[in-house]
Enzyme design. Sequence first.
Site, mmCIF file in Angstrom:
data_model
loop_
_atom_site.group_PDB
_atom_site.id
_atom_site.type_symbol
_atom_site.label_atom_id
_atom_site.label_comp_id
_atom_site.label_asym_id
_atom_site.label_seq_id
_atom_site.Cartn_x
_atom_site.Cartn_y
_atom_site.Cartn_z
ATOM 1 N N GLY A 20 -8.739 -41.501 -4.463
ATOM 2 C CA GLY A 20 -9.966 -40.800 -5.049
ATOM 3 C C GLY A 20 -10.229 -41.562 -6.056
ATOM 4 N N ASP A 21 -11.698 -41.111 -6.394
ATOM 5 C CA ASP A 21 -12.593 -41.593 -7.402
ATOM 6 C C ASP A 21 -12.890 -42.933 -7.323
ATOM 7 O OD1 ASP A 21 -12.453 -38.927 -8.377
ATOM 8 O OD2 ASP A 21 -10.589 -39.230 -9.446
ATOM 9 N N LYS A 24 -17.238 -43.479 -4.317
ATOM 10 C CA LYS A 24 -17.671 -42.907 -3.060
ATOM 11 C C LYS A 24 -19.140 -42.545 -3.252
ATOM 12 C CE LYS A 24 -14.442 -40.048 -2.125
ATOM 13 N NZ LYS A 24 -13.300 -40.556 -3.369
ATOM 14 N N ASN A 46 -12.918 -29.780 -5.204
ATOM 15 C CA ASN A 46 -11.869 -30.471 -5.785
ATOM 16 C C ASN A 46 -12.553 -31.770 -6.097
ATOM 17 O OD1 ASN A 46 -11.841 -30.655 -3.034
ATOM 18 N ND2 ASN A 46 -9.909 -31.184 -3.106
ATOM 19 N N GLY A 48 -15.360 -34.800 -7.048
ATOM 20 C CA GLY A 48 -16.344 -35.054 -8.137
ATOM 21 C C GLY A 48 -16.791 -36.319 -7.942
ATOM 22 N N HIS A 49 -17.841 -36.467 -7.377
ATOM 23 C CA HIS A 49 -18.668 -37.805 -7.058
ATOM 24 C C HIS A 49 -19.920 -37.986 -8.038
ATOM 25 C CE1 HIS A 49 -17.323 -37.262 -2.766
ATOM 26 N NE2 HIS A 49 -16.437 -37.195 -3.511
ATOM 27 N N GLN A 228 -12.023 -36.860 -1.471
ATOM 28 C CA GLN A 228 -10.801 -37.235 -1.896
ATOM 29 C C GLN A 228 -10.510 -38.916 -1.045
ATOM 30 O OE1 GLN A 228 -11.314 -33.887 -0.491
ATOM 31 N NE2 GLN A 228 -11.755 -33.642 -2.673
ATOM 32 N N ARG A 307 -9.112 -34.576 -16.739
ATOM 33 C CA ARG A 307 -7.913 -35.073 -16.990
ATOM 34 C C ARG A 307 -8.198 -36.766 -17.129
ATOM 35 N NH1 ARG A 307 -4.291 -32.809 -12.150
ATOM 36 N NH2 ARG A 307 -6.247 -32.961 -11.188
ATOM 37 N N LEU A 336 -15.687 -53.829 -10.405
ATOM 38 C CA LEU A 336 -15.369 -54.970 -10.863
ATOM 39 C C LEU A 336 -15.527 -55.424 -12.288
ATOM 40 C CD1 LEU A 336 -14.224 -57.733 -9.479
ATOM 41 C CD2 LEU A 336 -16.474 -58.564 -9.585
ATOM 42 N N GLY A 400 -19.355 -53.403 -6.685
ATOM 43 C CA GLY A 400 -19.803 -52.467 -7.667
ATOM 44 C C GLY A 400 -19.748 -53.268 -9.107
HETATM 45 P P1 GDP Z 1 -15.880 -40.718 -6.178
HETATM 46 O O1 GDP Z 1 -15.185 -39.464 -6.253
HETATM 47 O O2 GDP Z 1 -15.443 -41.500 -5.177
HETATM 48 O O3 GDP Z 1 -17.239 -40.444 -6.001
HETATM 49 O O4 GDP Z 1 -15.802 -41.332 -7.740
HETATM 50 P P2 GDP Z 1 -16.139 -40.442 -9.410
HETATM 51 O O5 GDP Z 1 -17.540 -40.453 -9.065
HETATM 52 O O6 GDP Z 1 -15.134 -39.369 -9.395
HETATM 53 O O7 GDP Z 1 -15.722 -41.884 -10.018
HETATM 54 C C1 GDP Z 1 -16.108 -43.160 -10.121
HETATM 55 C C2 GDP Z 1 -16.681 -43.422 -11.434
HETATM 56 O O8 GDP Z 1 -17.000 -44.777 -11.655
HETATM 57 C C3 GDP Z 1 -18.015 -42.620 -11.716
HETATM 58 O O9 GDP Z 1 -18.082 -42.379 -13.218
HETATM 59 C C4 GDP Z 1 -19.164 -43.764 -11.337
HETATM 60 O O10 GDP Z 1 -20.278 -43.673 -11.968
HETATM 61 C C5 GDP Z 1 -18.244 -45.027 -11.701
HETATM 62 N N1 GDP Z 1 -18.670 -46.315 -11.087
HETATM 63 C C6 GDP Z 1 -18.850 -46.384 -9.701
HETATM 64 N N2 GDP Z 1 -18.871 -47.566 -9.405
HETATM 65 C C7 GDP Z 1 -19.050 -48.187 -10.424
HETATM 66 C C8 GDP Z 1 -18.926 -49.698 -10.874
HETATM 67 O O11 GDP Z 1 -19.216 -50.619 -9.941
HETATM 68 N N3 GDP Z 1 -18.722 -49.976 -12.127
HETATM 69 C C9 GDP Z 1 -18.452 -49.222 -13.112
HETATM 70 N N4 GDP Z 1 -18.377 -49.625 -14.436
HETATM 71 N N5 GDP Z 1 -18.496 -47.889 -12.893
HETATM 72 C C10 GDP Z 1 -18.682 -47.395 -11.614
HETATM 73 P P1 IMO Z 2 -12.754 -37.259 -5.141
HETATM 74 O O1 IMO Z 2 -13.681 -36.761 -3.714
HETATM 75 C C1 IMO Z 2 -9.056 -37.618 -7.151
HETATM 76 C C2 IMO Z 2 -6.016 -34.746 -6.286
HETATM 77 C C3 IMO Z 2 -5.481 -34.030 -7.246
HETATM 78 C C4 IMO Z 2 -4.184 -33.670 -6.925
HETATM 79 C C5 IMO Z 2 -4.258 -33.750 -5.277
HETATM 80 C C6 IMO Z 2 -4.222 -32.439 -4.998
HETATM 81 O O2 IMO Z 2 -13.671 -37.181 -6.150
HETATM 82 O O3 IMO Z 2 -12.349 -38.679 -4.837
HETATM 83 P P2 IMO Z 2 -6.233 -30.308 -4.895
HETATM 84 O O4 IMO Z 2 -6.761 -29.833 -5.942
HETATM 85 O O5 IMO Z 2 -6.876 -31.053 -3.687
HETATM 86 O O6 IMO Z 2 -5.413 -29.475 -4.189
HETATM 87 O O7 IMO Z 2 -5.129 -31.403 -5.479
HETATM 88 O O8 IMO Z 2 -5.228 -34.300 -5.140
HETATM 89 N N1 IMO Z 2 -7.374 -34.762 -5.967
HETATM 90 C C7 IMO Z 2 -8.048 -35.930 -5.993
HETATM 91 N N2 IMO Z 2 -7.933 -36.948 -6.950
HETATM 92 N N3 IMO Z 2 -10.458 -37.420 -6.409
HETATM 93 C C8 IMO Z 2 -10.535 -36.634 -6.021
HETATM 94 O O9 IMO Z 2 -11.755 -36.334 -5.150
HETATM 95 C C9 IMO Z 2 -9.345 -35.576 -5.522
HETATM 96 N N4 IMO Z 2 -9.271 -34.228 -5.055
HETATM 97 C C10 IMO Z 2 -8.206 -33.918 -4.973
HETATM 98 O O10 IMO Z 2 -5.617 -34.686 -8.431
HETATM 99 O O11 IMO Z 2 -3.432 -34.809 -7.226
HETATM 100 MG MG MG Z 3 -14.091 -38.256 -7.779
#
Ligand code: GDP
Ligand code: IMO
Ligand code: MG
Length: 411
Positions: A20-21, A24, A46, A48-49, A228, A307, A336, A400
């Site tokens: 995750g994170d 996307k 759950n 967070g994009h 996720q 967290r 990157l 990226g």
């Molecule tokens: P997602 O859940 O997959 O949409 O990802 P999140 O938004 O939770 O976490 C990705 C984090 O990295 C966010 O704060 C984005 O703004 C940041 N991000 C995404 N692509 C890049 C990148 O290429 N470089 C940097 N430095 N940050 C990025």
């Molecule tokens: P995005 O879409 C990162 C993780 C939680 C925990 C496990 C189970 O932003 O990539 P839950 O609340 O789903 O029952 O938690 O999954 N988790 C994520 N980790 N990015 C997410 O979503 C997540 N959604 C759930 O941290 O380990």
């Molecule tokens: Mg996220």
Amino acid sequence: MQKLLASLGQVSAVIGAQWGDEGKGKVIDILTEHFDVIARACGGANAGHTIVVDGKKHVFRLLPSGCLHEGKPVLLGSGMVIHLPTLLEELDLLKQVGIDLVPRLWISSEAHILFDFHKDIDAALEDRRVVAKGEGIGTTKRGIGPAYMDKAARRGIRLERLGEDLRSELQERAKDVQAQYGVKIDVEKEVQQLKGAESRLSKRIVDTTNLLHTMLSDGKRILMEGAQATLLDLDHGTYPYVTSSFTTAAGALQGLGLPPRALNSCIGVAKAYCTRVGAGTFPTEVTGETGDRLRERGGEYGSVTKRPRRCGWVSIPDLNYSALVNGFLCWNITKLDVLDEEGSVPVGIGEKDGKAIFKTFPGWKQSTRGITEFKKLPENAQDYIKFIEDNTGIPVRLIGTGQGREEMIIR
Ligand code: GDP
Ligand code: IMO
Ligand code: MG
């Protein structure tokens, strides 16, 4: 971009390849301009994009990250569990930046309502795990597991019932929930929240499966936003340290009621390193100074729970596993630029006795921030990307190089 778009076809999915994170949201935001409909299939708040547009940060939890693009319909599919107050809050936040999303929002009548009491049960179950095992799963405490538990037990309440008087049913549930988890349901509060949501959203709740199929036959291009990621998938992830939904391309199709043959392509999203939030295996994890440096440079703090995320290096076996499960057409390697200061960059290439075996690359010690052409990357960074391509057999089409919408190499 045109070549990439042509290869994606009419229906494309963006799926996380790690825990995750991966970023996307950002690639969805970039691609949305070229698609007609953006759909989320599974999971709930759950997710967070985060996307950054003109220096302003937007975080989406239930809504797809494409919704800043005026005029594009957005759809929340049947596989989702939806906490209505959170959805209304997100819609209000969009309104504050001048976007009225409601007229182009479609919510599946088959999606399940996630109640406040699901969040309380989630917290109670985590506490129990800590007591029993000394450690929880580290859920986001957004009620995801308990909402899917109700769905699987066939006692969930779907959005199709939003207009009904659910007071007595909730009162009955309250007795069970109190007895089983020691959690008290505030029935009146839940009922008021349902009423508030009904008055604003009832006209937006439809049969999204048929709607999506109509859009498909009208030739509309559909972008599926995965939430996720593959290693958190209930079946294929690192069980039991997973989420409770199906986070793969197949899960997204299921969550939207699309047949497998509808999917033309799937983009795998992976960080140039790796993070995980919550407990569970992470063989390429790096702690201490290096882990802290990655966390700070990458801003690796949960967008939902704040967290600190655990940090480590890319694992080629994990990328290959995710590619196997999802059939990725190409990679989007993100962040990157976060590695710009590293003297060396290890990559997990195998495992022995649960420990990662690394191959170490020389760093590039040069800024890649904002670079939009592959050939302008430092040679060592190019070699690093090529190594990922060669060892996964999948081309890296997007890279990226920063948080901003425009900070992306598209090949
Ligand atoms: P997602 O859940 O997959 O949409 O990802 P999140 O938004 O939770 O976490 C990705 C984090 O990295 C966010 O704060 C984005 O703004 C940041 N991000 C995404 N692509 C890049 C990148 O290429 N470089 C940097 N430095 N940050 C990025
Ligand atoms: P995005 O879409 C990162 C993780 C939680 C925990 C496990 C189970 O932003 O990539 P839950 O609340 O789903 O029952 O938690 O999954 N988790 C994520 N980790 N990015 C997410 O979503 C997540 N959604 C759930 O941290 O380990
Ligand atoms: Mg996220």
